[in-house]
Design a protein around this motif. Structure first.
Motif, short mmCIF file in Angstrom:
data_model
loop_
_atom_site.label_atom_id
_atom_site.label_comp_id
_atom_site.label_asym_id
_atom_site.label_seq_id
_atom_site.Cartn_x
_atom_site.Cartn_y
_atom_site.Cartn_z
N UNK A 62 0.84 -1.20 0.00
CA UNK A 62 0.00 0.00 0.00
C UNK A 62 0.87 1.25 0.00
N UNK A 63 1.94 1.21 0.78
CA UNK A 63 2.84 2.36 0.85
C UNK A 63 3.44 2.70 -0.51
N UNK A 64 3.74 1.67 -1.31
CA UNK A 64 4.35 1.90 -2.61
C UNK A 64 3.47 2.77 -3.49
N UNK A 65 2.15 2.70 -3.27
CA UNK A 65 1.22 3.55 -4.01
C UNK A 65 1.00 4.86 -3.28
N UNK A 66 0.68 4.78 -1.99
CA UNK A 66 0.26 5.97 -1.26
C UNK A 66 1.38 6.96 -1.02
#
Length: 571
Positions: free
Chosen positions: A160-164
């Motif tokens: 998720x972090x890779x996107x957010x």
């Protein structure tokens, strides 16, 4: 034989929110949140909690879309019923729009086997062949403490972090809500068992309700802890800390709205003030347990989701006996109504929505309050092993006094950072010590105690009840005070960690009960990990600072509820 079926968040749900947010404090107004969020895209990921087929009710995503905070924005729905954490990470996250900066994720129920626990402890689908309740609860607790559970959440957070992180994203994890009032006599002769033969009738005794609530609180504790560990990591390839994942506790919004409350008949099914679904909330109504597959396999998959597992177990039930009087439900989704069971009603979903919206708009400050604070506890409250000897108190005092009137009371320490922290003392000792400072009539009492009861092996099983007695004692003298009960910090002392987790889970139930009685008591999650302890018990300065910020969040929540009044006497 079974009585009216009911539902709750037991089959749920960790909800993760990722978005950009400003520093606005207080309850949101129309358009305020949308301006601060700067939402590009909102996605809904997860399992059946955010994707209930044919439920006839509104989930929190739909309610949030209609809220002024989001001004009609609708999510990208990616949720799939029965999905595990790893399936959400590997199958749903890759479908996210690359400019997504707001996400809701429900996950975890299928990973820890909540459907199997329902069979074993509540529904008893195939009588004496059903699973053992105590074993399923123990297995779930063991799995939550495993590296497999931690790794699955870490992988999801990382993906998720890779996107957010491209879009200034932040994450908010919403707790589960415990579903029973566990102390009342209301349900002790109520059973929801599908099969009551062979002496296998399951009654909702106080002990069973307590154990099931404890499981939910343990689940919540682990989410908070794993989030705290993730927040200490740096973004891969950088010196920047990972985006902050925040844990938001909606559980206390369900107080006075759980099953088995005083004044309701049985579970309270069908009562509008019960915020968990019953079969009476479902259209068309469910009168008998429907099922789709008569030809059940030899064993039901242990890792199956709600639909698959329940279908298999009910098929086995009909094979075992005609006692149930079941008939085949026909083709299609015969378990649609069962899927609705153990999820919140629209009112319950609204409570979750309200907590999410509140956290979106809430900043990091509290203002305009007149605070007379009693820090109450043992060595951690005293600030043992901190560089200045003040622990969390100095950061708390300095931060609050910028925008509030603040004074501390207590017989220990040096003004203005006095306190009632006594190293080595157990809960009963601390309760007695409170009598010294309570006549000063603090309007806020900060409690961190219980560590020594466990480390000194002082009747550990009854320590949560002693915490309840401490709360009662404090409020018997300072009846207008807000009592903030910290979840005690973990420990690396041999054999202590799991005892600390269990204590915190049981104290969470005590806090809920006190709040249901009308007392101003709140739980405060402490985002301090074992990596931030300097002797296996006491936090580093960084850990103490995190405690201060956690107490501030608790004070914000108390202020939002309108609980903080003016001190009643001058000192």
């Amino acid at each position: 034989m079974a009585v009216t079926l009911f539902a709750c968040t037991f089959a749920s749900l960790i909800t993760l929110l990722v978005f950009f947010t400003g520093n606005t404090a207080g309850a949101p107004t129309s358009g305020q949140c949308a301006a601060n969020l700067a939402i590009k895209n909102w996605a809904s990921l997860g399992d059946s909690y955010s994707n209930i087929v044919g439920d006839g009710l509104q989930d929190y995503e739909a309610l949030m879309s209609a809220d002024p905070c989001l001004q009609g924005r609708k999510p990208q729905y990616l949720s799939i019923p029965s999905a595990s954490i790893s399936q959400i990470a590997s199958q749903q996250v890759p479908k996210l729009s690359q400019d997504t900066n707001f996400m809701t994720i429900s996950a975890g129920a299928n990973d820890i086997g909540l459907v199997q626990i329902l069979d074993a402890c509540v529904y008893n689908w195939i009588g004496s062949a059903s699973l053992d309740c105590a074993k399923t609860l123990s297995d779930a607790a063991t799995f939550m403490a495993s590296s497999a559970f931690a790794d699955s959440w870490h992988d999801l957070f990382t993906r998720v972090q890779a996107v957010s992180s491209k879009n200034a994203g932040k994450a908010y994890v919403i707790s589960n809500a415990a579903f029973f009032d566990e102390t009342t006599p209301s349900c002790t002769t109520t059973s929801l068992a599908v099969y009551g033969g062979d002496g296998q009738q399951k009654y909702l005794t106080n002990a069973l309700r307590k154990n099931l609530n404890e499981l939910i609180h343990r689940f919540n504790w682990w989410q908070n802890y794993l989030i705290a560990k993730f927040n200490r990591e740096k973004v891969p390839g950088t010196d920047t800390l990972a985006y902050p994942v925040k844990f938001v506790d909606a559980d206390d919004r369900f107080n006075t709205h759980r099953f088995c409350r005083n004044g309701v008949d049985g579970t309270g099914s069908g009562d509008a003030n019960t915020w968990f679904s019953t079969t009476q909330n479902v259209q068309p109504p469910l009168t008998r347990a429907p099922y789709e597959k008569l030809n059940a396999p030899a064993t039901c998959a242990a890792n199956g989701g709600w639909n698959e597992y329940a279908t298999c177990r009910m098929a086995k039930a009909i094979q075992k006996t005609s006692y149930l009087g079941l008939t085949k439900s026909g083709s299609g989704t015969g378990l649609t109504n069962w899927e609705r069971v153990f999820h919140p009603t629209t009112r319950g979903e609204s409570a979750i929505r309200d907590e999410i919206v509140s956290q979106i708009a809430q900043g990091n400050t509290l203002s305009g309050q007149n605070l007379r604070i009693l820090p109450l506890g043992a060595s951690i409250t005293a600030g043992f092993a901190s560089s200045d000897g003040n622990g969390f108190r100095k950061v708390l005092y300095d931060t609050l006094r910028k925008t509030n009137t603040v004074s501390f009371v207590g017989s220990q320490g040096t003004a203005p950072l006095v306190h009632e922290g006594h190293p080595g003392w157990i809960i009963q000792d601390v309760s007695n010590a409170a009598s010294v400072s309570l006549p000063s009539r603090p309007n806020v009492v900060l409690v961190h105690v219980g560590t020594n009861d466990i480390l000194q092996n002082k009747d550990v099983d009854n320590a949560p009840e002693r915490m309840g007695a401490l709360i009662d004692h404090v409020l018997s003298v300072a009846n207008d005070a807000v009592v903030l009960i910290a979840q005690i910090l973990p420990s690396t002392r041999p054999g202590a960690f799991d005892q600390f987790v269990t204590f915190n889970a049981r104290v969470a139930s005590v806090i809920n009960q006190k709040q249901a009685e009308g007392k101003k008591v709140l739980k405060v999650w402490m985002p301090v990990t074992t990596d931030e302890l300097q002797d296996g018990v006491h936090p580093t300065d960084a850990g103490y600072n995190k405690m201060a910020q956690a107490y501030i969040k608790g004070l914000q929540r108390a202020a939002e509820k309108g609980w903080i009044g003016q001190p009643v006497v001058k000192i």
